[in-house]
Write an enzyme that holds these catalytic residues in place. Sequence first.
Site, short mmCIF file in Angstrom:
data_model
loop_
_atom_site.label_atom_id
_atom_site.label_comp_id
_atom_site.label_asym_id
_atom_site.label_seq_id
_atom_site.Cartn_x
_atom_site.Cartn_y
_atom_site.Cartn_z
N TYR A 63 27.29 -16.63 -31.81
CA TYR A 63 28.04 -17.21 -32.91
C TYR A 63 27.17 -18.15 -33.74
O TYR A 63 27.30 -18.19 -34.97
CB TYR A 63 29.26 -17.98 -32.37
N ARG A 70 25.13 -16.40 -42.14
CA ARG A 70 26.18 -16.57 -43.16
C ARG A 70 25.89 -17.78 -44.04
O ARG A 70 26.02 -17.72 -45.27
CB ARG A 70 27.55 -16.73 -42.47
N TYR A 123 30.25 -29.99 -39.56
CA TYR A 123 30.12 -30.19 -38.12
C TYR A 123 28.73 -30.74 -37.78
O TYR A 123 27.74 -30.38 -38.42
CB TYR A 123 30.29 -28.86 -37.38
N ARG A 136 39.24 -24.41 -44.38
CA ARG A 136 40.40 -24.30 -43.50
C ARG A 136 41.48 -23.40 -44.12
O ARG A 136 42.25 -22.77 -43.40
CB ARG A 136 40.98 -25.68 -43.21
N GLU A 244 43.45 -18.46 -31.03
CA GLU A 244 43.23 -18.87 -32.42
C GLU A 244 44.32 -18.21 -33.25
O GLU A 244 44.72 -17.08 -32.98
CB GLU A 244 41.84 -18.41 -32.87
#
Length: 284
Positions: A63, A70, A123, A136, A244
């Site tokens: 990930y 990305r 983050y 979000r 999720e």
Amino acid sequence: MNDEVLFGALQLEEGPSTLLDTVTYTAYRRLLVQVRALGYPHLLRVWNYFPHINRESNGLERYQRFCAGRHQALAEGLCDFPRTLPAGTAVGTMSGPLKIHFLAARQPGTHVENPRQVSAYEYPSVYGPRSPSFARASLRHSISGSHLLIAGTASVVGHVSVHIGDPYKQTLEIIHNLNTLLTHTEQLHGITRGQWYGQALFKIYIRHPEHFATIRVILKEQLPSHTQVLYLQGEMCRSELLLEIEGILGQEKTFAVSQTVSPTRVRLRQPVVSQHEPDGFRRV
């Protein structure tokens, strides 16, 4: 595609000597070039699926490698990065290539964040060398109404995973996050909760099939009766996260609805245990 939006998908295989960050960068660069060429330059929503999301690959979790590729592509290719990031989901599959599904538009959407959570693109570096590049939620206005495209939402407060090992409490924490996001969106953009009509689509990704029944009972009571729900097995971006939830809410611009149908408020409730027939459940 239509006059406002375009939906597309692409997939790239990982070669035996190619790292996931390189494959991801190539895929996103190709995606951005294509949507611009077709006249839909604004990304609203992206879904990412690839196998073994929590495994290590050359010193980094897969990930984290995906996030690095990305981030590089979007930082290079988006104007006003990161304020124009789309809502996003990244889920681990059992097998297969990197698959990306995306919704792009002729006009930009509105980037929405959650006050209970640190923006993913901010983050700290403990989560990887490049932060996850998504919003979000994205709010999209159109001639027929508005849609709130909600990113994959987990049991994360601030930037920390909470309720480790407890699917019941993780589900409740996600509901809290979703309610906060909805309230924040309504306050910022002058939307009344009762104006979310007709469309309420949620997709729930669950890591372990044995947690399905527990999660389903909670959501049967929390989600409005008109909600459409799809349950899928998949792996979350952090190994400690057990589920999720993502969603799409539709807001009608006109009140010209049938008199036989009363609008349902989209408000997530406190859970009450009840009995229901099982819903469908399948693997990603």
